[in-house]
Design an enzyme around this catalytic site. Structure first.
Site, short mmCIF file in Angstrom:
data_model
loop_
_atom_site.label_atom_id
_atom_site.label_comp_id
_atom_site.label_asym_id
_atom_site.label_seq_id
_atom_site.Cartn_x
_atom_site.Cartn_y
_atom_site.Cartn_z
N GLU A 1 -2.26 0.52 13.28
CA GLU A 1 -3.38 0.89 12.43
C GLU A 1 -4.72 0.63 13.14
O GLU A 1 -5.67 1.38 13.00
CB GLU A 1 -3.33 0.05 11.15
CG GLU A 1 -4.52 0.26 10.22
CD GLU A 1 -4.39 -0.56 8.95
OE1 GLU A 1 -3.71 -1.62 8.99
OE2 GLU A 1 -4.97 -0.16 7.93
N GLU B 1 0.85 -1.17 0.00
CA GLU B 1 0.00 0.00 0.00
C GLU B 1 0.91 1.25 0.00
O GLU B 1 1.22 1.75 -1.05
CB GLU B 1 -0.96 -0.03 1.20
CG GLU B 1 -2.05 0.99 1.07
CD GLU B 1 -3.39 0.51 1.64
OE1 GLU B 1 -3.46 -0.60 2.18
OE2 GLU B 1 -4.36 1.27 1.51
C1 BGC Z 1 -5.27 2.59 4.50
C2 BGC Z 1 -5.82 3.64 5.40
C3 BGC Z 1 -6.75 4.47 4.60
C4 BGC Z 1 -7.88 3.55 4.28
C5 BGC Z 1 -9.08 4.13 3.70
C6 BGC Z 1 -6.42 1.73 4.09
O1 BGC Z 1 -6.05 0.68 3.31
O2 BGC Z 1 -4.24 1.89 5.09
O3 BGC Z 1 -5.08 4.12 6.36
O4 BGC Z 1 -7.14 5.66 5.14
O5 BGC Z 1 -7.44 2.46 3.52
O6 BGC Z 1 -10.11 3.52 4.30
#
Ligand code: BGC
Length: 919
Positions: free
Chosen positions: A785, A504
């Site tokens: 997270e 990501e």
């Molecule tokens: C990310 C987040 C982001 C989100 C949106 C994720 O995959 O890691 O931090 O804001 O997607 O929902």
């Protein structure tokens, strides 16, 4: 205060000795937010400085800026480029250059002379400089590449007899040349599609790695400028470039598409401008005379690591003596249409090294090293082995139950680095175009037993100056603060990324938005923020919606979610408030207006219910098993819309656009009214109404209340009730929050502003799940997270995500109490208002603001009184508000304004003060 206490108070006060009246002078000179920037592409650069003056009440009453072609000419009479004349002004930030047109590729020297509070002109500051880049000048060079082939996706091992695949390896490009004399000045200007490493006569041209910046390369590519003067000499010289995939060509983003911004090949544009003592110039440009060959890098991709075969190294390939006659000529490619702009931020660099703290062997031949700290970067390997020895490193944030590493949370990112030894003595390896988010390194294939000397963790990220410090009497709280800082370090890669480890690592806007204020206390985010906001504008949709993340890479843009897209409005506002620069607003203004029109056009009833393509709700809340949480999405979107309108009104005023300021104010009032009738109920509950068999009920969440309070949407008559309901809900959850990304960012400020510091401390210091210190107790070294990072589904679970680290804002602004008044920008009117709690004995916070360092420290003394020491910098004023029932003993001469709302209030001018607040 009883007499005895008063006496003690006076005895312990460490009164700062009155400073000898050091004359004022300017320090920390910056242009475009950078110290002595090399190669800027700005027609009217901004000058900033700080006033160094330890006298109480030091103030700047005037300044003059001088710009000259040599340092010797920096006097009012001789400045040959610009003399601003003495301006009667206390401004010290972002003064625009207003001299004659600046020339391209030119160094300018400058200084500033300031006038103090006694109207005495101080000696001018030590000379600083800035240098222009190409400033729109056409490039003489051509884009060149090794071949038109894409880079390989699988490493081809020559040991398998596969020698055909050389075209797919990251190429080397070199050019040997002869200089008739040693240059007095030499600059390299270089841009690539793909990543690069540049050497001049075998030496790295600069500290940057992961150059160029990550931008949407379809529209904008940054070029970098290097000072190569000292690396070149009379006679033969060589310039060398290793070209890799970078963000341009790596498999990236959820689509895992390679070459998301354009077709292969990776390519380069480079000009070396050499100036001799006689003033003559020579330019060596990239063209077909450059030679190229495959490098020893077999593959290097951001997610998938690097494989490096040292047996294929070409010794001294980037030195003058190397014979490149058998190398192929570079291919000249057509020009490209994207804009080329000078890089305007600090480069990504190695910013630290960490020695492993532990090593074990979970299986024969397998070793795991623990750095004791989760970082972003890579490992430097040292090995001595036979030619062809393959040492494989795998990186992970967590361990499996059997003490092996696990990459289960990396999704498809493979994160291995493989080094194939050359077999000649002690060898050392660091990868070139990949990085990992990790704490643990697994080593296999190492000849013998690796020791801690053989593997060093290298911390990598955009190297921004640190501006914040916090330490308290509570080690867990200190660790939390450090975790926030480490997470920020791990997620600045020329873009603020969500995470550094899985597949990501994108510039997610919601995460950035909630964290930006904390980030701006921790580090100087000025230039970095401006750069990223340009990425955000590049990603804006035709219809005006801001995206979910920037830079874009999918090709197909979707409209960002509420709370995510709004970063396009919130971050410029945050940057302007924190740093006092209005140019960031001017740059973003029309984009923000288009965004506001986009929402308004579809939502005439002032509730943002229509035209939301994506929604993430209050992402990953503690109180729900649903990723989106329970807070109604229309409540979230409408609240953010109201907030945007308020900020727009303030920003319009700062830009002198009073009509727009009034219009946005009206808009925010309409949205507030609509919000109140839809979501704020007479009993103090905030939520979307839903009907159940008993009648109409409000769907209540902490986040609903937090957003309504923080964005000023609750009518005055209900504020107390809404805060009370929020408090009751926290108590009903046994002192826990239920909030996600959006609510968690503001919950502590909202409680403190509502007079409930007690609850703010309760949430902050809670040790049981879910809470910030629960993570710390589980051994977290970066912020997670998810609140349930330790026991939730590990698959989408980053251990280095800064969104919940937005608690840092409360630590600086409330616990340390370093804030500014509502009408201040760049901390010109400082408000110090520390909070204390029985569970803490001391707090010390420092914030090196753009105007200078602000310190606020408090300490509980044996008699229960609190000693507070404060420094506010020259050329600012401020006030301190101390919770007290009577006037505290004060030192340093602050003016007591009086008691207000249970606080003793003093007016401060620049200087250091101390106070004793009786128990
Ligand atoms: C990310 C987040 C982001 C989100 C949106 C994720 O995959 O890691 O931090 O804001 O997607 O929902």
């Amino acid at each position: 205060m009883p007499f005895s206490e008063f006496a003690i108070a006076l005895a312990v006060l460490q009164v700062p000795a009155p400073q000898p009246s050091a004359p004022a002078h300017a320090v920390a000179l910056r242009v475009e937010h950078l110290v002595n920037p090399l190669g800027i592409d700005v027609a009217r650069p901004r000058f900033s400085w700080q006033m160094a003056d330890s006298r109480h009440g030091a103030r700047q009453t005037g300044y003059s800026i001088l710009v000259a072609s040599t340092p010797e000419r920096l006097t009012a009479a001789r400045a040959d480029v610009w003399n601003s004349d003495v301006a009667t002004s206390n401004q010290s930030l972002d003064i625009e250059y207003a001299g004659s047109t600046l020339a391209a590729r030119h160094r300018y020297y400058w200084t500033v002379c300031i006038r103090d509070q006694n109207h005495r002109m101080a000696p001018c500051a030590a000379a600083a400089w800035f240098e222009t880049g190409k400033l729109g000048e056409p490039w003489q060079a051509s884009w060149i590449a090794r071949s038109t082939a894409p880079l390989d996706t699988i490493p081809h091992d020559p040991a398998d007899g596969d020698t055909t695949a050389t075209d797919g390896r990251p190429p080397l490009l070199r050019r040997g040349f002869v200089l008739r004399a040693a240059p007095v000045r030499a600059r390299v200007y270089i841009a690539t599609l793909g990543g690069y490493r540049l050497t001049v006569n075998g030496a790295p041209a600069g500290p940057g790695v992961f150059t160029p910046d990550w931008t949407d390369y379809r529209y904008r590519i940054t070029y970098q400028t290097y000072d190569a003067t000292r690396l070149l000499h009379a006679g033969p010289n060589a310039i060398g470039v290793l070209l890799g995939a970078g963000w341009y060509a790596s498999r990236f983003g959820f689509s895992s598409k390679r070459y998301a911004y354009g077709p292969p090949p990776v390519r380069m544009l480079c000009e070396l401008h050499v100036t001799y003592a006689d003033g003559r110039e020579e330019v060596i440009s990239s063209d077909s005379t450059w030679r190229t060959a495959p490098s020893a890098v077999l593959i290097s991709e951001i997610y998938d690591g690097e494989t490096y075969d040292a047996r294929l190294e070409r010794s001294y390939w980037d030195r003058p003596a190397f014979n490149d006659r058998r190398w192929q000529h570079a291919l000249v490619l057509a020009p490209i249409t994207a804009a080329l702009q000078a890089q305007a931020i600090a480069p990504i660099e190695e910013t630290g090294e960490i020695r492993p703290v532990r090593r074990w062997s979970p299986a024969p031949g397998t070793y795991v090293f623990d750095l004791g700290q989760n970082i972003a970067g890579w490992a430097r390997l040292r090995v001595r082995g036979r030619a062809g020895t393959r040492v494989r490193l795998r990186f992970a944030e967590i361990l499996a139950a059997d003490s092996n590493i696990t990459q289960v949370n990396l999704r498809t990112a493979k994160a291995p680095d493989t080094y194939i030894a050359r077999g000649r003595g002690l060898e050392s390896f660091e990868p070139h175009f990949t990085y990992h988010g990790f704490r643990y390194i697994e080593v296999t294939g190492f000849p013998g037993e690796p020791t801690a000397d053989d593997l060093i963790g290298v911390v990598v990220g955009t190297a921004l100056p640190r501006t914040g410090e916090l330490s308290t009497s509570d080690p867990a709280l200190n660790r939390l603060w450090q975790n926030v800082m480490w997470t920020q370090r791990a997620n600045l890669f020329s873009v603020p990324t969500d995470c550094p480890q899985r597949d990501e690592r994108m510039g997610w806007m919601g995460d950035a938005q909630v964290f930006w204020r904390t980030a701006s206390y921790n580090m100087d985010m000025t230039a970095f923020g401006e750069k990223w906001l340009a990425d955000v504008r590049d990603g804006q949709l035709e219809n005006g919606c801001f995206p979910n993340f920037a830079p874009n890479f999918l090709g197909v843009l979707t409209c960002g979610a509420p709370g995510w897209a709004d970063a396009g409005v919130i971050i410029p506002w945050t940057a302007w408030r924190q740093y006092g620069d209005t140019r960031v607003l001017a740059q973003q203004w029309s984009a923000m207006q288009r965004y506001m029109t986009f929402i308004r056009d579809s939502n005439p009833d002032y509730l943002w219910r229509r035209r939301k393509t994506t929604e993430f709700g209050d992402w990953l809340p503690a109180g729900s098993t649903k990723s989106f949480g329970e807070t109604h999405t229309d409540l979230i979107s409408t609240a953010f819309w109201a907030y945007d309108a308020q900020l727009m009104s303030q920003m319009a005023r700062a830009l002198g656009q009073d009509r727009e300021a009034a219009e946005y104010h009206d808009l925010s009032e309409h949205i507030r009214t609509a919000f109140d009738s839809a979501f704020v109920h007479a009993d103090g509950k905030v939520g979307a109404p839903f009907v159940n068999p008993d009648g109409v009920h409000s769907e209540y969440t902490q986040t609903g209340a937090v957003l309504a309070l923080h964005f000023g949407l609750v009518p005055d008559s209900l504020r107390e009730a809404v805060v009370r309901e929020l408090g009751d809900d926290i108590t009903a959850h046994h002192g826990h929050l239920t909030t996600g990304f959006l609510g968690s960012a503001y919950i502590l400020p909202v409680l403190s502003d509502g007079g409930r510091d007690d609850l703010a401390f309760r949430l902050l210091l809670a040790r049981s799940f879910p809470s910030w210190l629960y993570e710390v107790d589980q051994g977290a070294t970066t912020t997670w997270e998810r609140w349930n990072g330790d026991h939730g589904n590990p698959e989408m679970n980053s251990y280095s995500h800064y969104a919940f680290g937005a608690v840092g804002e409360w630590l600086y602004r409330y616990l340390g109490g370093i804030d500014q008044s509502a009408d201040a920008t760049g901390f010109d009117k400082i408000v110090i208002r520390p909070r204390w709690d029985a569970s803490l004995d001391s707090v010390r916070a420092v914030y090196r603001s753009v105007r200078g360092a602000i310190t606020s420290a408090w300490q509980r003394r044996n008699d229960g009184s609190i000693l507070v020491t404060v420094t506010i910098p020259a050329n600012t004023t401020g006030e301190i508000r101390l919770p007290a029932t009577s006037q505290p003993v004060a030192n340093g001469g602050p003016a007591f304004r009086g008691m207000q709302d249970g606080h003793a209030v003093f007016d401060l001018e620049a200087g250091t003060y101390s106070f004793v607040v009786a128990r």
